[in-house]
Design an enzyme around this catalytic site. Structure first.
Site, PDB file in Angstrom:
ATOM      1  N   ASP A 140      66.853  74.409  -1.727  1.00  0.00           N
ATOM      2  CA  ASP A 140      66.919  75.447  -2.752  1.00  0.00           C
ATOM      3  C   ASP A 140      65.564  75.594  -3.434  1.00  0.00           C
ATOM      4  OD1 ASP A 140      68.199  77.458  -4.086  1.00  0.00           O
ATOM      5  OD2 ASP A 140      69.103  76.162  -5.596  1.00  0.00           O
ATOM      6  N   HIS A 147      63.280  83.592 -14.128  1.00  0.00           N
ATOM      7  CA  HIS A 147      64.281  82.525 -14.314  1.00  0.00           C
ATOM      8  C   HIS A 147      63.594  81.242 -14.776  1.00  0.00           C
ATOM      9  CE1 HIS A 147      67.807  80.018 -13.614  1.00  0.00           C
ATOM     10  NE2 HIS A 147      67.123  79.255 -12.787  1.00  0.00           N
ATOM     11  N   ARG A 156      61.495  73.703 -23.233  1.00  0.00           N
ATOM     12  CA  ARG A 156      60.127  73.467 -23.723  1.00  0.00           C
ATOM     13  C   ARG A 156      59.584  74.758 -24.327  1.00  0.00           C
ATOM     14  NH1 ARG A 156      60.499  71.980 -18.510  1.00  0.00           N
ATOM     15  NH2 ARG A 156      59.640  74.008 -17.996  1.00  0.00           N
ATOM     16  N   GLU A 212      74.688  81.070 -10.143  1.00  0.00           N
ATOM     17  CA  GLU A 212      73.287  81.382  -9.852  1.00  0.00           C
ATOM     18  C   GLU A 212      73.289  82.428  -8.752  1.00  0.00           C
ATOM     19  OE1 GLU A 212      71.050  77.718  -9.175  1.00  0.00           O
ATOM     20  OE2 GLU A 212      70.732  77.535 -11.343  1.00  0.00           O
ATOM     21  N   GLU A 214      71.658  84.201  -5.992  1.00  0.00           N
ATOM     22  CA  GLU A 214      70.505  83.937  -5.115  1.00  0.00           C
ATOM     23  C   GLU A 214      70.691  84.705  -3.804  1.00  0.00           C
ATOM     24  OE1 GLU A 214      69.440  79.846  -4.567  1.00  0.00           O
ATOM     25  OE2 GLU A 214      70.194  79.214  -6.532  1.00  0.00           O
ATOM     26  N   ASP A 246      75.000  79.745  -6.133  1.00  0.00           N
ATOM     27  CA  ASP A 246      74.783  78.303  -6.258  1.00  0.00           C
ATOM     28  C   ASP A 246      75.372  77.839  -7.593  1.00  0.00           C
ATOM     29  OD1 ASP A 246      73.810  75.783  -5.651  1.00  0.00           O
ATOM     30  OD2 ASP A 246      71.825  76.186  -6.496  1.00  0.00           O
ATOM     31  N   GLN A 253      74.115  68.722 -15.421  1.00  0.00           N
ATOM     32  CA  GLN A 253      72.690  68.843 -15.067  1.00  0.00           C
ATOM     33  C   GLN A 253      71.788  68.339 -16.193  1.00  0.00           C
ATOM     34  OE1 GLN A 253      71.657  72.877 -14.017  1.00  0.00           O
ATOM     35  NE2 GLN A 253      69.551  72.375 -13.457  1.00  0.00           N
ATOM     36  N   LYS A 266      75.062  70.270  -8.854  1.00  0.00           N
ATOM     37  CA  LYS A 266      74.823  71.359  -7.903  1.00  0.00           C
ATOM     38  C   LYS A 266      75.561  71.180  -6.589  1.00  0.00           C
ATOM     39  CE  LYS A 266      71.297  73.515 -10.029  1.00  0.00           C
ATOM     40  NZ  LYS A 266      71.194  74.962 -10.229  1.00  0.00           N
ATOM     41  N   THR A 372      67.650  81.217  -8.411  1.00  0.00           N
ATOM     42  CA  THR A 372      68.253  82.279  -9.220  1.00  0.00           C
ATOM     43  C   THR A 372      67.289  83.445  -9.374  1.00  0.00           C
ATOM     44  OG1 THR A 372      69.349  80.514 -10.415  1.00  0.00           O
ATOM     45  CG2 THR A 372      69.421  82.693 -11.409  1.00  0.00           C
TER      46      THR A 372
HETATM   47 CA    CA Z   1      69.941  77.201  -7.313  1.00  0.00          CA
END
Ligand code: CA
Length: 441
Positions: A140, A147, A156, A212, A214, A246, A253, A266, A372
């Protein structure tokens, strides 16, 4: 340099009327592949490959028996008739192109092959699908800079985007055993989380279940261990693209990801669409690829003239969410995101070139996720963690409902299509999955 040929001619029409309907995902210019069988058959039928046309499927196993296609196209038909598409994927672009051309000609209005080919059609309404390939490895990537920035800002605020992002196509090795095909449900995962304000981690059902949006990239011919695939050959190693959800457990996480990255957050389920659209079918929808002015240019091993000229793909993408209430009221799902693959910061060719530059070997049927695919604005965000700003701002749905994270019974459906003046509209069908309640802890 053009990748267009007679199979892309927007004027082509099929003798199968449903393929010519405006808005059809599967006109004669598309011809994507899936693995299917009739769902109600007793005894159950064997899985085999098929090609979509209108509301039907050309059964490649039945087509093989007719002897209608010969030469390389016939060999590709035989490979595609197996219970997974790996053998066809391994054959490479010449074989895929020969089969596409032969099918395109045989499916056109006035084709002499109409009667025997009609006998090979199975209505899509009568079939179930399987994952199209034996996926040996799944990697992945993280190719949307939007994203990466949106997520980074939550963790952050002072440095949303890490300095490596604009140089390295970031990725991690995922798990292929839990990749399922559209239509299958999955149980809300159980796991360890550390809720805000707690003094110790807790165990239980995930409370921050996310999507997600994708694209999945299926690898065609592989490369030998120790060799690299350069940019100029990279796309010859790509069979085609599918839709890919996903599913992600954000609370699991958040607690587990340091220092080695995502793990149980995941690998409980990821959903692919049954249909794989070939790169050749996508040729009319290529766009120039650039990095924004002022950003570093890709290093030479990630750069090529062809990639700059036409490395990006303009694939329209949307996410729909159907709550149990909507389903009970026979209401369609509400659209919660709308974007395009064109916004990705790294291309399909760059993912392949980067993955193999150290000598890592890819194999036929391997799957690459793009990551994503959020676009530049918030309504183009492709995961709830972005749409709800980390769960702080619920999204409003028709009928007064709201969602911060997925609830049991929710069905999420991804759709993808390409359209523009002067080219035939082609689509990817759907990639749907439903959240089932957690198994008891
Ligand atoms: Ca992903």
């Amino acid at each position: 340099m053009t990748l267009l040929n007679e199979t892309h001619d927007p004027a082509l029409r099929s003798w199968l009327a449903s393929a010519n309907a405006p808005g059809s995902d599967f006109p004669v210019q598309n011809l994507p592949f899936a693995v299917f069988r009739r769902k109600a058959a007793t005894p159950s039928e064997t899985w085999r490959g098929g090609v979509a046309i209108g509301d039907a499927i050309v059964d490649l196993a039945a087509l093989t028996k007719t002897g209608l296609l010969t030469g390389l196209a016939g060999e590709a038909t035989e490979a595609g008739a197996q219970d997974k598409l790996n053998a066809l994927m391994a054959m490479g672009p010449r074989a895929w192109g020969a089969l596409r051309l032969a099918l395109s000609r045989a499916l056109r209005e006035g084709a002499a092959e109409e009667a025997p080919l009609r006998a090979c059609l199975v209505p899509q309404s009568e079939v179930e699908y399987d994952v199209p390939a034996r996926i040996g490895d799944y990697t992945d990537f993280y190719t949307s800079i939007h994203h990466a920035t949106n997520i980074g800002r939550q963790f952050r605020p002072d440095q949303p985007l890490l300095p490596n992002y604009k140089w390295v196509p970031i990725g991690y090795h995922g798990r292929s055993s839990s990749i399922v095909v559209s239509g299958q449900g999955f149980h809300r995962p159980l796991g360890q989380t550390f809720p805000p304000g707690s003094s110790a981690p807790v165990f239980g059902p995930c409370k921050r279940l996310d999507i997600e949006l994708e694209m999945g990239v299926f690898i065609g011919p592989g490369n030998a261990l120790g060799t690299a695939v350069g940019m100029n050959e990279a796309e010859d190693h790509v069979f085609g693209l599918c839709l890919f959800n996903d599913w992600s457990a954000r609370d699991i996480q958040g607690w587990e990801y340091q220092p080695l990255g995502p793990f149980l957050a995941k690998n409980f389920a990821s959903t692919v669409s049954p249909w794989v659209v070939t790169l050749e079918a996508l040729a009319p929808y290529r766009l120039p690829f650039t990095h924004p002015e002022g950003d570093p240019q890709p290093l030479p091993y990630l750069n090529s003239e062809a990639n700059r000229a036409q490395g990006a793909l303009d694939i329209q993408l949307e996410v729909r969410l159907q709550t149990p209430r909507m389903r009970d009221a026979a209401e369609a799902g509400a659209r919660i995101s709308r974007t395009s693959y064109r916004h990705a910061y790294w291309t399909v060719a760059q993912m392949v070139a980067h993955h193999t530059v150290n000598g890592c070997n890819l194999q036929p049927g391997d799957l690459l996720g793009t990551g994503t695919l959020s676009g530049p604005t918030l309504d183009q965000a492709a995961a709830l963690i972005e749409l709800t700003e980390g769960g702080k701002k619920p999204i409003e749905l028709p009928g007064g409902e709201t969602r911060t994270w997925l609830e049991d019974g929710d069905t999420v459906t991804l759709q993808g299509w390409c359209e523009k003046p002067g080219a035939a509209r082609i689509g990817f069908g759907q990639c749907a999955g439903t959240v089932l309640p957690a198994r008891s802890a």
